[in-house]
Design a protein around this motif. Sequence first.
Motif, mmCIF file in Angstrom:
data_model
loop_
_atom_site.group_PDB
_atom_site.id
_atom_site.type_symbol
_atom_site.label_atom_id
_atom_site.label_comp_id
_atom_site.label_asym_id
_atom_site.label_seq_id
_atom_site.Cartn_x
_atom_site.Cartn_y
_atom_site.Cartn_z
ATOM 1 N N GLY A 110 32.371 48.541 69.892
ATOM 2 C CA GLY A 110 33.640 48.575 70.601
ATOM 3 C C GLY A 110 34.585 47.504 70.105
ATOM 4 O O GLY A 110 34.306 46.770 69.147
ATOM 5 N N TYR A 111 35.743 47.399 70.787
ATOM 6 C CA TYR A 111 36.802 46.510 70.296
ATOM 7 C C TYR A 111 36.392 45.040 70.327
ATOM 8 O O TYR A 111 36.596 44.314 69.342
ATOM 9 N N ALA A 112 35.835 44.582 71.436
ATOM 10 C CA ALA A 112 35.492 43.166 71.549
ATOM 11 C C ALA A 112 34.495 42.753 70.470
ATOM 12 O O ALA A 112 34.660 41.713 69.807
ATOM 13 N N GLY A 113 33.462 43.538 70.260
ATOM 14 C CA GLY A 113 32.482 43.218 69.234
ATOM 15 C C GLY A 113 33.073 43.289 67.842
ATOM 16 O O GLY A 113 32.787 42.437 66.985
ATOM 17 N N ALA A 114 33.920 44.314 67.596
ATOM 18 C CA ALA A 114 34.553 44.429 66.284
ATOM 19 C C ALA A 114 35.459 43.236 66.018
ATOM 20 O O ALA A 114 35.463 42.677 64.907
ATOM 21 N N LEU A 115 36.250 42.830 67.007
ATOM 22 C CA LEU A 115 37.137 41.672 66.843
ATOM 23 C C LEU A 115 36.334 40.411 66.545
ATOM 24 O O LEU A 115 36.699 39.619 65.662
ATOM 25 N N LEU A 116 35.237 40.211 67.261
ATOM 26 C CA LEU A 116 34.402 39.038 67.039
ATOM 27 C C LEU A 116 33.815 39.034 65.628
ATOM 28 O O LEU A 116 33.917 38.035 64.895
ATOM 29 N N ILE A 117 33.230 40.132 65.217
ATOM 30 C CA ILE A 117 32.472 40.161 63.965
ATOM 31 C C ILE A 117 33.390 40.102 62.754
ATOM 32 O O ILE A 117 33.124 39.370 61.793
ATOM 33 N N VAL A 118 34.505 40.848 62.743
ATOM 34 C CA VAL A 118 35.391 40.791 61.574
ATOM 35 C C VAL A 118 36.086 39.441 61.485
ATOM 36 O O VAL A 118 36.358 38.944 60.377
ATOM 37 N N THR A 119 36.371 38.819 62.622
ATOM 38 C CA THR A 119 36.961 37.481 62.579
ATOM 39 C C THR A 119 35.971 36.480 62.004
ATOM 40 O O THR A 119 36.340 35.630 61.168
ATOM 41 N N LEU A 120 34.719 36.555 62.416
ATOM 42 C CA LEU A 120 33.701 35.667 61.871
ATOM 43 C C LEU A 120 33.489 35.901 60.374
ATOM 44 O O LEU A 120 33.123 34.980 59.643
ATOM 45 N N PRO A 154 52.414 28.080 53.645
ATOM 46 C CA PRO A 154 51.983 29.050 52.620
ATOM 47 C C PRO A 154 50.496 29.365 52.691
ATOM 48 O O PRO A 154 50.088 30.520 52.529
ATOM 49 N N ALA A 155 49.678 28.334 52.939
ATOM 50 C CA ALA A 155 48.237 28.548 53.008
ATOM 51 C C ALA A 155 47.863 29.396 54.221
ATOM 52 O O ALA A 155 47.051 30.325 54.124
ATOM 53 N N ILE A 156 48.438 29.099 55.370
ATOM 54 C CA ILE A 156 48.116 29.844 56.592
ATOM 55 C C ILE A 156 48.559 31.304 56.474
ATOM 56 O O ILE A 156 47.796 32.236 56.748
ATOM 57 N N LEU A 157 49.800 31.506 56.042
ATOM 58 C CA LEU A 157 50.318 32.870 55.950
ATOM 59 C C LEU A 157 49.613 33.656 54.853
ATOM 60 O O LEU A 157 49.334 34.853 55.013
ATOM 61 N N GLY A 158 49.331 33.008 53.723
ATOM 62 C CA GLY A 158 48.618 33.700 52.652
ATOM 63 C C GLY A 158 47.227 34.117 53.079
ATOM 64 O O GLY A 158 46.786 35.247 52.825
ATOM 65 N N GLY A 159 46.504 33.213 53.745
ATOM 66 C CA GLY A 159 45.171 33.556 54.232
ATOM 67 C C GLY A 159 45.207 34.638 55.290
ATOM 68 O O GLY A 159 44.391 35.574 55.274
ATOM 69 N N ALA A 160 46.157 34.546 56.227
ATOM 70 C CA ALA A 160 46.262 35.563 57.275
ATOM 71 C C ALA A 160 46.626 36.922 56.680
ATOM 72 O O ALA A 160 46.152 37.965 57.152
ATOM 73 N N LEU A 161 47.472 36.922 55.644
ATOM 74 C CA LEU A 161 47.817 38.177 54.987
ATOM 75 C C LEU A 161 46.582 38.829 54.374
ATOM 76 O O LEU A 161 46.383 40.044 54.490
ATOM 77 N N LEU A 162 45.733 38.028 53.734
ATOM 78 C CA LEU A 162 44.497 38.569 53.167
ATOM 79 C C LEU A 162 43.601 39.152 54.257
ATOM 80 O O LEU A 162 42.999 40.218 54.077
ATOM 81 N N VAL A 163 43.506 38.464 55.383
ATOM 82 C CA VAL A 163 42.697 38.979 56.498
ATOM 83 C C VAL A 163 43.229 40.329 56.960
ATOM 84 O O VAL A 163 42.475 41.295 57.141
ATOM 85 N N GLY A 164 44.558 40.416 57.151
ATOM 86 C CA GLY A 164 45.141 41.665 57.612
ATOM 87 C C GLY A 164 44.950 42.813 56.636
ATOM 88 O O GLY A 164 44.603 43.932 57.036
ATOM 89 N N LEU A 165 45.139 42.543 55.344
ATOM 90 C CA LEU A 165 44.972 43.596 54.347
ATOM 91 C C LEU A 165 43.529 44.067 54.277
ATOM 92 O O LEU A 165 43.262 45.267 54.123
ATOM 93 N N HIS A 166 42.587 43.145 54.371
ATOM 94 C CA HIS A 166 41.178 43.533 54.343
ATOM 95 C C HIS A 166 40.822 44.404 55.548
ATOM 96 O O HIS A 166 40.069 45.371 55.421
ATOM 97 N N LEU A 167 41.381 44.071 56.694
ATOM 98 C CA LEU A 167 41.042 44.838 57.889
ATOM 99 C C LEU A 167 41.668 46.232 57.860
ATOM 100 O O LEU A 167 41.097 47.177 58.409
ATOM 101 N N LEU A 168 42.844 46.365 57.239
ATOM 102 C CA LEU A 168 43.434 47.701 57.123
ATOM 103 C C LEU A 168 42.523 48.637 56.347
ATOM 104 O O LEU A 168 42.489 49.845 56.604
ATOM 105 N N ALA A 169 41.788 48.090 55.366
ATOM 106 C CA ALA A 169 40.926 48.921 54.519
ATOM 107 C C ALA A 169 39.446 48.809 54.875
ATOM 108 O O ALA A 169 38.617 49.433 54.206
ATOM 109 N N GLU A 170 39.091 48.053 55.897
ATOM 110 C CA GLU A 170 37.679 47.839 56.230
ATOM 111 C C GLU A 170 37.041 49.132 56.739
ATOM 112 O O GLU A 170 37.568 49.808 57.621
ATOM 113 N N PHE A 171 35.885 49.440 56.183
ATOM 114 C CA PHE A 171 35.183 50.666 56.588
ATOM 115 C C PHE A 171 33.772 50.394 57.090
ATOM 116 O O PHE A 171 33.425 50.721 58.221
#
Length: 561
Positions: free
Chosen positions: A138-148, A194-211
């Motif tokens: 579910g959502y809570a577990g998915a949010l926890l695990i992908v964030t970790l 730049p470091a925060i936004l660049g890292g967050a952008l990578l996180v977002g892009l990875h999650l869009l394609a995470e399977f």
Amino acid sequence: MSATTTRPSGAGSRRRWRLPTPGTGRYPPVLIGISVLVVLLALIPLFFVASYTVSIGWGEASRLVLRARVGMLLEHTVALVVGSMLLSIVIGTGAAWLVERTTLPGRRIWNVLLAAPLAVPAFVNSYGWVSLTHAVEGYAGALLIVTLSYYPLVYLPVAAALRGLDPALEETAHSLGLGSWGAFRRVVLPQLRPAILGGALLVGLHLLAEFGALQMLRFPTFTTAIYDQYQSSFNGPAANMLASVLVLCCLVLLLAELRLRGHRRYARVGRGAARRAEPHRLGRLTLPALSSVLLVVGLAVVVPVGSLVHWLVVGSSTSFPVGDLLVTGATSVGLGAAAALVTTALAVPVAWLAVRHRSVLSVLLERCTYFGNALPGIVVALALVSVTLAVLPAVYQTIWVLLGAYAIVSMPRAMVSAKAAMLQAPPVFGDVSRSLGMGPLRTFRRVVLPLIAPGLGAGAALVFLAVATELTATLLLAPIGTRTLATQFWANQASLAYGAAAPYAALMVLISLPATYLLTREARRPEQAVPRADPDVTDLTGDGGPGARREQSMRVEEVSA
């Protein structure tokens, strides 16, 4: 003190974004040509999705998109991406501050442990949790695990940025009347942008394609729905329309990151202080700080690794096919190393153009390299299959097509690292080198490359970590007979043979450890004077006198503006 805010050379906002006049030499033709070729490669999946959308017509496209299920998938995807990006920023920035700027005990050890989740692929992390309890579905577990799994993409660049900051900027801010929180908010935090936004952008892009991770956690998003459409009914139109929505989500992320980054100058122009910042004493907060980092490491590393050990020991299907493990392990390492070299080499010219020749065109080219990472691997693979069969059938099902897919999906990792390194490399060095008679290539090799090499190495390590554990593109594009650790792991876990999958997952973690360790090398060096190679153009006395202090005060006002 009345000091005007300084701006980069040619600082007018209109002038900064004006296209260069032809013939001025601002755009090196060879660099432009190479960058365009790289961007064309990165945009192949986008062209594939766009052409398919046009071919089915507006009426059919709107019918496939304007559905209740698409709205549900959009809600799930946005909630997961935004939530994980915010949590990754909080965890990554907070952990980096504790490790780099406080008296946290065992900081060097914690630095390695906090980066260790990069060695555990997200789908292996999900496997570790799901095989122990289904409560994480579910959502809570998915949010926890992908964030970790992905917060180190924010932690590592922020930690590196904190190490590179000039402590004199904060000291000058204090001398101007700012307290600790005020100095952090107005001086340090803007430098970390730049470091925060660049890292967050990578996180977002990875999650869009995470399977893989989300499929195990039974949390439907656009990516899992696209795979279901292709696997269950091979419904190409529906799957491609879902992919087109992902492209729009990616575009929103890119524009938001570009808007929030702004146009401030981050490269140093002064010599600064050849020393590290004085760490803040935690005092009574030492125990809560230790408990916080211990909790993060425990959830992100100990739980999945402990689950692997559990299934290796007690799994009824556990076996150790040594020959197969060696072959698949060697294949994964070889593909990861080759893809790291190719992808980093492709990212350098585009990043250089975006940083050193910044304009509408250069930024547009750089932004275009991110779209492939937001699309599922199956879309990237099908796009390359279509193009190679139509244009170059001789390379179909060869290693070159697979490396091309790896470069497309991993380009943002190399791009973000290369850009961050180039932004902090003062352009004045190249100007001085050219004034001494060195050509552009020699200047880049002897002056610029040593400055940006650590950033390029970090990008290559991140690409290796992604490719060595890549799953979907490998399944579709690998030459016949090619098997990797990820494909063998997936085949076993899909049949619920957790014990049989555990050795492949464990070996994936082991081969990822050296690259993860490399990413933390700079932080493990003995604390010593940090060399500052750039000459102080404002301190004519050479002793850090009033000229240097004036430059530092102006820099503080620029950063806090």
